[in-house]
Design a protein around this motif. Structure first.
Motif, PDB file in Angstrom:
ATOM      1  N   LEU A 142       0.191   4.120   1.024  1.00  0.00           N
ATOM      2  CA  LEU A 142       1.141   3.175   1.609  1.00  0.00           C
ATOM      3  C   LEU A 142       1.865   2.377   0.522  1.00  0.00           C
ATOM      4  CD1 LEU A 142      -1.044   1.961   4.584  1.00  0.00           C
ATOM      5  CD2 LEU A 142       1.173   3.106   4.796  1.00  0.00           C
ATOM      6  N   ALA A 143       1.141   1.952  -0.499  1.00  0.00           N
ATOM      7  CA  ALA A 143       1.777   1.200  -1.583  1.00  0.00           C
ATOM      8  C   ALA A 143       2.764   2.079  -2.341  1.00  0.00           C
ATOM      9  CB  ALA A 143       0.713   0.651  -2.528  1.00  0.00           C
ATOM     10  N   ARG A 144       2.428   3.334  -2.535  1.00  0.00           N
ATOM     11  CA  ARG A 144       3.283   4.260  -3.293  1.00  0.00           C
ATOM     12  C   ARG A 144       4.471   4.753  -2.469  1.00  0.00           C
ATOM     13  NH1 ARG A 144      -0.214   8.468  -3.841  1.00  0.00           N
ATOM     14  NH2 ARG A 144       0.652   9.330  -1.917  1.00  0.00           N
ATOM     15  N   ASP A 145       4.212   5.187  -1.238  1.00  0.00           N
ATOM     16  CA  ASP A 145       5.240   5.844  -0.424  1.00  0.00           C
ATOM     17  C   ASP A 145       6.032   4.887   0.446  1.00  0.00           C
ATOM     18  OD1 ASP A 145       4.239   8.170  -1.540  1.00  0.00           O
ATOM     19  OD2 ASP A 145       2.897   8.558   0.159  1.00  0.00           O
ATOM     20  N   PHE A 189       5.158  -0.842  -3.207  1.00  0.00           N
ATOM     21  CA  PHE A 189       4.475  -1.580  -4.264  1.00  0.00           C
ATOM     22  C   PHE A 189       3.994  -0.595  -5.327  1.00  0.00           C
ATOM     23  CE2 PHE A 189       3.315  -4.746  -0.761  1.00  0.00           C
ATOM     24  CZ  PHE A 189       4.309  -5.641  -1.129  1.00  0.00           C
ATOM     25  N   PRO A 190       4.893  -0.070  -6.144  1.00  0.00           N
ATOM     26  CA  PRO A 190       4.484   0.961  -7.112  1.00  0.00           C
ATOM     27  C   PRO A 190       3.447   0.474  -8.116  1.00  0.00           C
ATOM     28  CG  PRO A 190       6.759   0.223  -7.497  1.00  0.00           C
ATOM     29  CD  PRO A 190       6.342  -0.322  -6.174  1.00  0.00           C
ATOM     30  N   ALA A 191       3.585  -0.762  -8.604  1.00  0.00           N
ATOM     31  CA  ALA A 191       2.602  -1.253  -9.577  1.00  0.00           C
ATOM     32  C   ALA A 191       1.228  -1.391  -8.936  1.00  0.00           C
ATOM     33  CB  ALA A 191       3.065  -2.595 -10.143  1.00  0.00           C
ATOM     34  N   LEU A 192       1.182  -1.924  -7.729  1.00  0.00           N
ATOM     35  CA  LEU A 192      -0.100  -2.072  -7.041  1.00  0.00           C
ATOM     36  C   LEU A 192      -0.716  -0.713  -6.739  1.00  0.00           C
ATOM     37  CD1 LEU A 192      -2.197  -3.941  -5.767  1.00  0.00           C
ATOM     38  CD2 LEU A 192      -0.850  -3.915  -3.659  1.00  0.00           C
ATOM     39  N   SER A 193       0.115   0.276  -6.399  1.00  0.00           N
ATOM     40  CA  SER A 193      -0.433   1.608  -6.124  1.00  0.00           C
ATOM     41  C   SER A 193      -1.090   2.174  -7.379  1.00  0.00           C
ATOM     42  CB  SER A 193       0.660   2.551  -5.612  1.00  0.00           C
ATOM     43  OG  SER A 193       1.563   2.932  -6.629  1.00  0.00           O
ATOM     44  N   ARG A 194      -0.462   1.971  -8.547  1.00  0.00           N
ATOM     45  CA  ARG A 194      -1.060   2.460  -9.796  1.00  0.00           C
ATOM     46  C   ARG A 194      -2.361   1.716 -10.110  1.00  0.00           C
ATOM     47  NH1 ARG A 194       4.514   2.362 -11.209  1.00  0.00           N
ATOM     48  NH2 ARG A 194       4.264   0.354 -12.275  1.00  0.00           N
TER      49      ARG A 194
END
Length: 529
Positions: A142-145, A189-194
Motif C-alpha cells: 500500500l505504501a509503495r503502490d 509513501f515510497p520512503a516508508l515502503s522502503r
C-alpha cells in the motif's frame, strides 16, 4: 435491533473469524490473514501495519502499542509496547531545560523511543504463526503502490496542514504541493515502503540498531533531543498482568499503569454503586452520573498513574471498595461538582484501535498510536517516519511520580479492553480518542452490560466528555437531556468533532458465532466469515 427505516449500520456476523478496524483496508488485511490460516495475533499486527500507512496521522511505526490477548480458556495476557524517555533525561538536565510548563507537543523532548516494532516482533515470535516480513507485506504494498484516502482521514489531515508544514520531512512525505490529500485521492509513501521493506528483510533490529535509528537520533539531536542509539537498542516490550474489576456481573480487563485503563475501572467501580439500569440510556441522570464518576477517576489518574518501574502506583487502593464508596458518596444526584484544579487539561490526540477474534476464539484487543496528529510533527526525511510525542504524557514537576526521567515510560492514554463472563472472554473492544478513552470504555460498558445494546448500537450511541470545564455533548444527545444537565450546573457545550472512535467484537458462545461493530465516527468496518 435497530430501526431499519433510519440510517444506521447492522452488526457483522461470522463463525470462523472476525476483524474490526477503522479503515476497510485494515479489516480486509486481517480477514485475508485469517482465511489463509493465520491466527488473531498475525491478523492484528498485519492490520496495524496497514493502518500505519493509511491512517498516518493516527498511528505509525514511530509510535507505541498495547495488546490484550484473551484465550478460549479464559486466560488473559497483556503486552506493554510503550517506549521510554532518554536515559539522559535526568534531573540535572530537567532543571535547566526550561520545561516548567510541561513538554511542548512538537518538542524533541516529547519524542520517546517508538515501541511498536519491538512489540509486534515479540507478539509474532511468542504467539503468531507468521513472521514480521509476512505481517508487513500488505502495508509495504500500500505504501509503495498507493491507496485511496478515506473521508475521515482526509478531514483530519486537512486540519493538520499548518502543523506538518513546519517540518522539512513532514512537508516532503505528508503533503502534496503543500496541501493535504483529498478524499478519494491516491497517496504514496515510497520512503516508508522502503523502510518497511528493510524491517521485513532484516528484522526488528534494523529499526533499533541500524541506519533507521541513527537517522532518528541524529535528527532529534540536532534539535536538542536526548535520545541515543543505546536508548533504542535497549528497547523491550513488557508482558504485564492485566488489572480488572467487576461490573454488572462481568469482569472488565485493562492494561495496568503506565496505561490509564485503571481510570475506566475506577469509574466502573463508582457506577456499580448506583442502579444505572433504572435510568434510560439517553437520560440526564445517566450522563450526569457517568460524568461525575469519571471526573473523580481522572483526578486520581492525574495524581497517581506513572511508570510502576519508577513509582509506587497504588493500584490495589485505587480499585478498592473503600475508594469506590468514598467517590460515590461525594456525588450529588442533582448537582455537578465545582471545577477542580486536579482535573485534566485538554489535549488533542489520535489513535487507532482494532480487534480480531479467530476460529479458536482467541481475542486480540490491540491499539497503536503516535499520540497527537502526526505525533510530534517531526518526520525523518530519508525513512519517512512520523515520530510520536508520547513524552507529552509526562509532567515536569520532579515531585510528581509521572515526572520525566531516565528510561521512564510516560502516563499513556491508549488502552485496549476485554470483558469476561464466568471466566471467559465475551467482548473485545476499545474506544479511541486520547484522554477520552477511559470515558469511552465506561460508556460502551454501560451500553452493552447494563442497557443491553448490541456492539454496533453501543458504539453508535451519543457520547459525552467533561473537558476544560465543560460537558461536551455529541449531536445525538436529546435536547431535553441537554437542558436538564445545564439545570444541574453543567456547562453544556456542543461537540465540534466526534468523540473518538471504536471497534468491538462480541463472542456469542451460546450460538458459536461472532458479532462485530465498527464506529461510524471513523471510516472503518467490521467483517466476519
Amino acid at each position: 435491533m435497530r430501526n431499519f427505516q433510519l440510517p444506521g449500520r447492522s452488526t457483522a456476523h461470522g463463525v470462523n473469524g472476525m476483524a474490526a478496524a477503522s479503515t476497510p483496508l485494515a479489516t480486509l488485511a486481517a480477514i485475508d490473514v485469517l482465511r489463509r490460516g493465520g491466527n488473531a495475533i498475525d491478523a492484528a499486527i498485519t492490520a496495524s501495519a496497514v493502518l500505519c500507512v493509511v491512517e498516518p496521522h493516527m498511528t505509525g511505526i514511530g509510535g507505541d502499542c498495547f495488546c490484550l490477548i484473551g484465550r478460549a480458556d479464559g486466560s488473559v495476557t497483556g503486552l506493554n509496547g510503550s517506549g521510554r524517555a532518554a536515559m539522559a533525561a535526568d534531573r540535572d538536565w530537567l532543571a535547566g531545560a526550561g520545561l516548567e510548563g510541561g513538554i511542548p507537543s512538537d518538542s524533541p523532548h516529547a519524542v520517546t523511543v517508538p515501541g511498536a516494532i519491538d512489540a509486534w516482533d515479540v507478539l509474532l515470535r511468542d504467539h503468531g504463526t507468521i513472521g514480521l516480513a509476512d505481517a508487513l507485506g500488505p502495508a509495504i504494498a500500500l505504501a509503495r503502490d498507493g491507496f485511496a484516502v478515506t473521508p475521515r482521514v482526509a478531514r483530519d489531515w486537512a486540519g493538520l496542514v499548518d502543523k506538518i508544514d513546519g517540518d522539512e520531512g513532514a512537508r516532503q512525505h505528508l503533503l502534496l504541493d503543500g496541501r493535504a490529500p483529498q478524499a478519494g485521492e491516491i497517496m504514496h509513501f515510497p520512503a516508508l515502503s522502503r523502510t518497511l521493506e528493510t524491517i521485513a528483510r532484516d528484522g526488528r533490529d534494523a529499526f533499533y540498531e541500524g541506519a533507521i535509528a541513527e537517522e532518528i537520533v541524529t535528527l532529534l539531536a540536532a534539535r536538542g533531543g536526548r535520545l541515543t542509539m543505546e536508548d533504542f537498542a535497549r528497547t523491550a516490550a513488557s508482558y504485564v498482568t492485566p488489572i480488572a474489576t467487576g461490573f454488572a456481573d462481568h469482569a472488565v480487563d485493562e492494561i495496568p499503569p503506565n496505561g490509564h485503563g485503571i481510570t475506566a475501572l475506577i469509574g466502573l467501580n463508582v457506577l456499580e454503586r448506583f442502579d444505572m439500569a433504572r435510568f434510560a440510556p439517553d437520560s440526564p441522570e445517566r450522563y450526569h452520573l457517568q460524568t461525575e464518576a469519571m471526573r473523580r477517576a481522572y483526578m486520581l489518574r492525574n495524581r497517581y498513574v506513572a511508570d510502576p518501574d519508577h513509582a509506587d502506583v497504588p493500584v490495589e487502593a485505587l480499585l478498592s471498595a473503600e475508594t469506590a464508596d468514598r467517590l460515590a458518596g461525594e456525588i450529588d444526584l442533582a448537582r455537578t461538582m465545582p471545577a477542580n484544579p486536579l482535573e485534566l487539561a485538554p489535549t488533542g490526540t489520535d489513535t487507532i484501535y482494532l480487534t480480531v477474534v479467530d476460529k479458536d476464539r482467541t481475542a486480540v484487543s490491540f491499539i497503536n498510536s503516535v499520540f497527537a496528529g502526526f505525533g510530534s510533527g517531526i518526520v525523518t526525511p530519508r525513512t519517512g517516519i512520523a515520530l510520536q510525542n508520547r513524552g507529552c504524557g509526562f509532567v515536569t514537576d520532579p515531585a510528581h511520580p509521572n515526572c520525566i526521567g531516565p528510561g521512564k515510560r510516560p502516563m499513556h492514554t491508549i488502552i485496549p479492553a476485554l470483558v469476561r463472563r464466568d471466566g471467559r472472554v465475551i467482548l473485545s473492544y476499545g474506544v479511541m480518542g486520547g484522554q477520552y478513552q477511559p470515558m469511552g470504555h465506561v460508556h460502551v460498558a454501560l451500553n452493552t452490560l447494563v442497557y443491553g445494546m448490541d456492539v454496533q448500537e453501543a458504539l453508535d450511541f451519543p457520547r459525552s466528555f467533561h473537558d476544560d470545564g465543560a460537558l461536551i455533548l455529541e449531536d445525538g444527545v436529546p435536547a431535553a437531556t441537554r437542558e436538564a444537565l445545564a439545570a444541574m450546573g453543567h456547562t453544556v457545550k456542543a461537540a465540534d468533532a466526534p468523540l473518538g472512535g471504536g471497534q468491538a467484537i462480541a463472542i456469542d458462545r451460546a450460538r458459536g458465532t461472532l458479532v462485530g461493530g465498527s464506529d461510524p465516527r471513523k471510516d472503518g468496518q467490521a467483517l466476519g466469515y
